[in-house]
Structure formats: C-alpha cells, structure tokens
Enzyme design. Structure first.
Site, short mmCIF file in Angstrom:
data_model
loop_
_atom_site.label_atom_id
_atom_site.label_comp_id
_atom_site.label_asym_id
_atom_site.label_seq_id
_atom_site.Cartn_x
_atom_site.Cartn_y
_atom_site.Cartn_z
CE LYS A 127 39.67 75.71 48.38
NZ LYS A 127 38.47 74.89 48.18
CG HIS A 183 7.02 75.15 34.57
ND1 HIS A 183 5.73 75.51 34.25
CD2 HIS A 183 6.95 74.52 35.76
CE1 HIS A 183 4.92 75.14 35.23
NE2 HIS A 183 5.64 74.54 36.16
CD GLU A 196 33.95 72.95 41.60
OE1 GLU A 196 34.75 73.88 41.59
OE2 GLU A 196 33.19 72.73 42.54
CE LYS A 198 31.93 71.04 44.65
NZ LYS A 198 31.97 72.03 45.70
CG ASN A 212 46.86 86.89 43.95
OD1 ASN A 212 46.11 86.84 42.96
ND2 ASN A 212 46.50 86.46 45.14
N GLY A 213 46.44 89.44 41.67
CA GLY A 213 45.44 90.51 41.63
C GLY A 213 45.34 91.09 40.23
CD GLU A 269 28.31 72.41 46.53
OE1 GLU A 269 28.04 73.48 45.95
OE2 GLU A 269 29.46 72.04 46.76
CD1 TRP A 273 43.22 80.14 37.71
CD2 TRP A 273 42.62 82.29 37.60
NE1 TRP A 273 41.94 80.20 37.25
CE2 TRP A 273 41.54 81.51 37.16
CE3 TRP A 273 42.47 83.67 37.60
CZ2 TRP A 273 40.33 82.04 36.75
CZ3 TRP A 273 41.27 84.22 37.20
CH2 TRP A 273 40.21 83.40 36.77
NE ARG A 331 46.50 81.82 46.77
CZ ARG A 331 45.72 82.43 47.65
NH1 ARG A 331 45.45 81.83 48.77
NH2 ARG A 331 45.24 83.61 47.42
CB CYS A 353 48.39 84.38 41.56
SG CYS A 353 47.88 84.79 39.91
C1 F6R Z 1 33.36 75.26 44.29
C2 F6R Z 1 34.12 76.28 44.97
C3 F6R Z 1 33.75 77.71 44.73
C4 F6R Z 1 33.81 78.50 46.06
C5 F6R Z 1 33.59 79.98 45.79
C6 F6R Z 1 33.59 80.80 47.05
O1 F6R Z 1 33.78 73.99 44.64
O2 F6R Z 1 35.03 76.01 45.71
O3 F6R Z 1 32.51 77.83 44.14
O4 F6R Z 1 32.85 78.01 46.93
O5 F6R Z 1 34.60 80.46 44.94
O6 F6R Z 1 34.81 80.71 47.73
P1 F6R Z 1 34.94 81.12 49.23
O7 F6R Z 1 34.13 80.18 50.03
O8 F6R Z 1 36.40 80.99 49.53
O9 F6R Z 1 34.45 82.52 49.34
#
Ligand code: F6R
Length: 609
Positions: A604, A505, A489, A486, A99-100, A482, A75, A27, A2
């Site tokens: 984010k 395995h 998502e 990527k 937000n929260g 990683e 969100w 966000r 949010c």
């Molecule tokens: C993936 C991504 C998330 C963040 C995770 C931690 O692309 O962005 O997996 O890495 O939510 O976020 P931070 O680094 O802000 O604690």
C-alpha cells in the site's frame, strides 16, 4: 511501502513494536525486524517473510528485553527479500530502519569502502547506517544525522538508534511519511498513524528534513541546521476500530462493506440546501467555471476514478478533462498553463509520482486541487486546495472504498460545475444531488441481498482461467479497467480491459473457450451495442459473465451468468456497479487461497518512483 515504528517508554517495547508492525504490514511484507536496547547493547532480530516468521523466531530464540526500540516491515527495492537485506541495518554504533530509496547509495558505498567499511547486504539502507557510523563522533547524534543528510540523495523516512543513547530514537523524513506519536510518559514514531491508534491519537507531523529526537518523556524537533522547531500536536479523527477487521475475514471485505458509510460521510458534509458546497477549499462557482481545462492526475485505482470523473464532467459540465497517469505525466512535459485546474487524486496522499505531478503543475502555474483520504499527507499539504474523502483508513492493499468515495466526489464536482456554467437548472441540480445521496442505501441493500452470492458464483466461473477480458462502453469501460486491475492484483489471473467497440481491432484474437469475458453493461443507451460485442465473443467460444442492471432483458444465449445490479439512474451507475466488480475479485482471490489483503509483490502507498 515499508512500515516503520519506534517506541520509547516504560513498557516492554517488543510487544508494542510487534503489535504496531502488525498494523503496518499492509505497507510491505517481504521481511520484518526490530532493534531493541537490551542490557547496554542494541539487539537486532529480523527475518525474511511476513511478520509471523519474526514472531516465531523470537519465540524460538528468545526476545530482547528493553523499553526503547525500532521496527520495520519491508517492501524490497534494493536487494531481494532475505534475512540479510531485512531492516534494521546497522553500523557498529547505530541501527536504522528506512522507507524510501537512496539514489546515490552506490557512490556513498564506494566512499565508505575506501574508508575501510565492509558491507553484507545489497541494500541502499546499509550505506546510510554505515554513513551515520562514519560521521558519529560520540557527540550529539543530531549533528551526525544532519551531517549525513547533506550527503544522501533520494527519498527516506528513517528511524535511528545510537548505541550510546539508549533512551532515544531519532527520526527524519524526506518524500516519505513519518510521524511522532505523542503519549503520556511514552512516545512513538510511525510511518502511518493507523499503527498507533490503539496507543495514542495525538501526533506530530514531521516536515521534510526536520529531525526528531524522542525519549519516554521528551520530544525535541530541530531543523537540519540544529535550530529548534515549534510543532503543533494534532489529533487523529480515526478511531482504533477503523483499523481492525471487525469480524470480517479480510480488511478488503470489511472495506467493501464500509462503502455506504464512507460515501455518506464523504458527501453529506458537502451538501447544503440540496446543492454542493465546496467552500471548505474556496472553490466557488465563479472560480470553478473559470478553468479552461481540467487535468486529473493519479495512479492505479485513483487514476480510474479520474477516468470516471472525465466521463461525468465532460458529459454534464462540458469542460475538457484530460486524465493522466502520474508516472507518464511527470515526464511528458504536459501542456498545462495558468488558468487550468489540476486535480490530484490519491488515497494515501503520499504516492511519489502523484506528488511530483503536483509539483510540476504548480511550477507551470495551474491551480491544484488534492482529493485525498489521509489527513495531513504530503499531497494534501502541498496542493493549493484540498478536499478530503472521508473513507477512514484503508488497510487492504487493493483499494475499494477509496475508489467509490473518489468517484462520488467526481459527481459532486460535475454537478457543481454544470450548474455554475448554467448548463443545468436548479431543479435538475438538486435532483442529481438527491440521487447521489440515495446511492449508499442502494449499495447497502444490494450487499445485504444478492451482491455477495452473485459475486461468489461469478468468481467460481473465473478461478480456473489463465486469462480473461473485461469489456464495456463509456462508464462501463472505465469500470472494466478498475475491475480488471482489482482482479489481477489479488487473484494473479491475467486480465485486460478493453472498450467493447475496440475488440474487433485486435483483442478478439485472444478469445477462446478458455478466456472468460466479464462484460459490464449498465448503460441502457449502450446496451444493444455491448450485447453485439458479447455475441461476437460468445460466437468464439468465450464464457460470458454479464454485469447489468436489474431491469435489462437478457436472453439465455446472451450470457452464461448474469450479475444484477439494482436499477438506478444510469448516469450514477458507476458507483453502484463498482461493488460487484470488487466482490468478484475478492472471492476469486479467496477461492484461490491467496492472502487477499497482502497480495504478492505489492504494498500500500507507493512512496518510491
Ligand atoms: C489498487 C491500488 C493502487 C492505488 C495506487 C494509487 O488497488 O490500490 O493502484 O490506487 O497505488 O495510490 P494512492 O491512491 O494512495 O495514490
């Protein structure tokens, strides 16, 4: 999660609210809404879906006219994305954006229903709006806000307006970020400084449960008991361009291309006389080498940076490193004690689980070090020591440049620790640092030359897949994790990362001609082993995309497509080899027509548990 904005000043606030919300859409983007003082009343307009729908609605139905208002991009947590569940949520005399998560909203709701209140949304936020309404007695809203705060449990950043106070916005936070932007004859609130960079770079960080009241010309901040609090006005060092796409089609692509600069800006201020200097946080060689165990705790991509860190630190500095997902760490009663170091890695510095892991580590007596990108964020402020990565604002939901700067810092840490423990001599130490410094140019050149076209080709080979596997050994396994995150998502293709040696395995049962495999093989010492695994999956019909260094020999029947990285010291390859993995995910998403920067269900900065 949010985004919250608010404006009080002489200008048309709808323009400013929409513009600042557009900077915060990353966000959360399930719905958007604004509440504006218009002709003695609060006018609320909101719409499910992205901000563009709200803008359309305002065009169609007319926009409120006013100079003071609040806005929100959501969100969803409580209640599906819908017009009714969108924020602002209102009582009779108050509107709020939130937000929260309000954990005890059900009890509050029951209490208010008893008092005759009715509810139309499924949100926890509406209970706060109605609770404020319940306590509001026409007197100073500050008293109302602090009274209501005593009843609510959970995490919140709240922007609040009261009908009787048309020149004011109230703001309060706990466990969710919120700042006051300080302008000339105008003031703002925002959950994130990137929203305000075009308007002001001056800001005040609100501490937990401080209540701000802002108008065009005044800012007053009080604690929950009503006492005034003196606050420092800070200056953001990110410029407005950093939060623009700058000619790139997506923020993610821009941020991938920003990596050489981000790495340089992060490492160079920490190099002195060819060696690593961490004096900024008081981490000298004596202290560093005194730690018994190192824990690295983080979430998602940041946690993968920790996995690379584990490999690097254990290999070079021979100190035991335990990597934990913050969400698991916090509930597993970890065996941490005084004499241990806990490194919390976080781009945003606001991730709820990582924040709680920090609290637990402090309670258990360990030293805590935050490796964080956002200045002044909660994790940065609460840790014993902080080192900032200088990646600039990361807007795309999928993290890219934050990852490569985090792993660059892991290398610096390992070099310094190995030297402090007497495991490497000065020449070797300086040689490692020099090689790290050489990496940005290597990445830059690869981005200019072949990375993009190779990634586009590789992406075209996986776009149609329902599912795929990433495999690798050692560092390449960490990178596979990683790469797989990527891809899933932002392309919505199911993928898993496996240590290549683990295939037999179980996971090899998944392999068929419809399951492409992305094999990461940047370590010469493990190359033969990984090739054997590649042969096993090829024998079962899988198409293989191999990511390996330029100098490695690959026979025609060993891979269907080869992505070449520049040759470099293999110990440092993870930084260089991360980039094609990011680009493959990016171009797969683009080919599938997905909104790369705003993938479904994600947001984010995960400030709720
Ligand atoms: C993936 C991504 C998330 C963040 C995770 C931690 O692309 O962005 O997996 O890495 O939510 O976020 P931070 O680094 O802000 O604690």
């Amino acid at each position: 999660m949010c985004g919250i904005v608010g404006y009080a000043g002489p200008k048309d606030c709808v323009d400013i609210l929409l513009d600042t919300l557009s900077k915060l859409e990353y966000r959360g983007y399930d719905s958007a809404g604004i509440a504006v003082f218009d002709d003695g009343d609060i006018k609320v307009v909101k719409h499910q879906g992205k901000l563009a729908y709200l803008i359309e609605l305002l065009k169609k139905e007319g926009r409120p006219r006013g100079n003071v208002g609040i806005g929100h991009t959501r969100w969803a947590t409580h209640g599906e994305p819908s017009d009714i569940n969108s924020h602002p949520q209102s009582g009779k005399r108050v509107s709020i954006v939130h937000n929260g998560i309000i954990e005890n909203y059900a009890q509050i709701k029951e209490f208010l229903i008893d008092k005759g209140y009715t509810f139309e949304s499924q949100t926890d936020t509406e209970t706060v709006a109605k609770l404020l309404d319940y306590y509001y007695d026409g007197d100073d809203p500050l008293n109302t806000v602090s009274r209501a705060l005593r009843d609510i449990r959970g995490s919140y950043a709240l922007g609040i307006i009261f009908k009787d106070y048309p020149d004011k916005i109230y703001a309060v936070r706990k466990d969710s970020p919120l700042i006051v932007g300080v302008g000339k004859g105008e003031n703002y609130i925002a959950s994130d400084m990137t929203a305000l960079l075009e308007y002001t770079r001056q800001y005040i960080l609100l501490e937990e449960n401080e209540i701000a009241a802002i108008s065009a010309g005044t800012i007053s901040i009080r604690n929950i008991y009503g006492d005034p609090v003196d606050k420092q006005v800070l200056t953001a060092d990110w410029d407005a361009d950093a939060a623009q796409k700058g000619g790139y089609e997506h923020f993610m692509l821009k941020e991938i291309h920003e990596q050489p600069t981000a790495i340089k800006t992060t490492i160079m201020p920490r190099v002195s006389d060819g060696m690593v200097d961490f004096s900024e946080c008081g981490l000298d060689d004596k202290k560093l080498s005194s730690y018994k165990n190192i824990y690295i705790v983080a979430c998602g991509t940041a946690m993968h940076a920790g996995v690379v860190g584990k490999y690097v630190i254990e290999q070079l500095a021979r100190t035991k490193v335990i990597v934990d997902m913050a969400s698991e760490f916090r509930y597993r009663n970890p065996l941490i004690e005084k004499g241990d170091l806990v490194i919390l890695i976080s781009q945003s510095g606001e991730t709820a689980d990582t924040k709680e892991a920090l609290n637990i580590s402090k309670r258990l007596g360990a030293d805590t070090l935050a490796l964080v990108n956002v200045k002044g964020s909660s994790i940065a402020r609460d840790a014993d020591m902080v080192m900032y990565t200088h990646a600039g604002p990361e807007i795309s939901v999928a993290s890219t440049k934050a990852f490569t700067v985090q792993i660059s810092m892991m290398y610096m840490f390992a070099f310094k620790l190995a030297y402090a423990k007497g495991l490497i001599d000065t020449d070797t130490y300086k040689d490692y640092v020099a090689k790290l410094i050489g990496i940005p140019d290597k990445i830059e050149a690869a981005l200019d030359e072949s990375y993009v076209s190779q990634a586009q080709h590789a992406a075209s080979n996986v776009t149609a897949a329902q599912s795929l596997l990433y495999i690798g050994r050692g560092f390449d396994y960490a990178l596979s994790m990683e790469g797989s995150l990527k891809l899933k998502e932002i392309s919505y293709i199911h993928s898993e990362a496996y240590a290549a040696g683990e295939l037999k395995h179980g996971p090899i049962a998944l392999i068929s001609q419809d399951t492409p495999v992305i094999a990461v093989a940047t370590q010469r010492s493990l190359y033969e082993k990984t090739l054997s695994n590649i042969k096993e999956v090829k024998a079962r019909g899988a198409k293989v995309i191999l990511i390996c260094s330029d100098g490695f020999a690959v026979k025609d029947d060993e891979a269907d497509y080869v992505v070449r990285t520049p040759d470099y010291d293999e110990f440092l390859m993870p930084i260089i080899a991360s980039v094609p993995l990011q680009l493959i995910a990016y171009y797969t998403s683009v080919l599938k027509g997905i909104d790369v920067d705003k993938p479904r269900n994600l947001a984010k900065s995960v400030t709720v548990e």
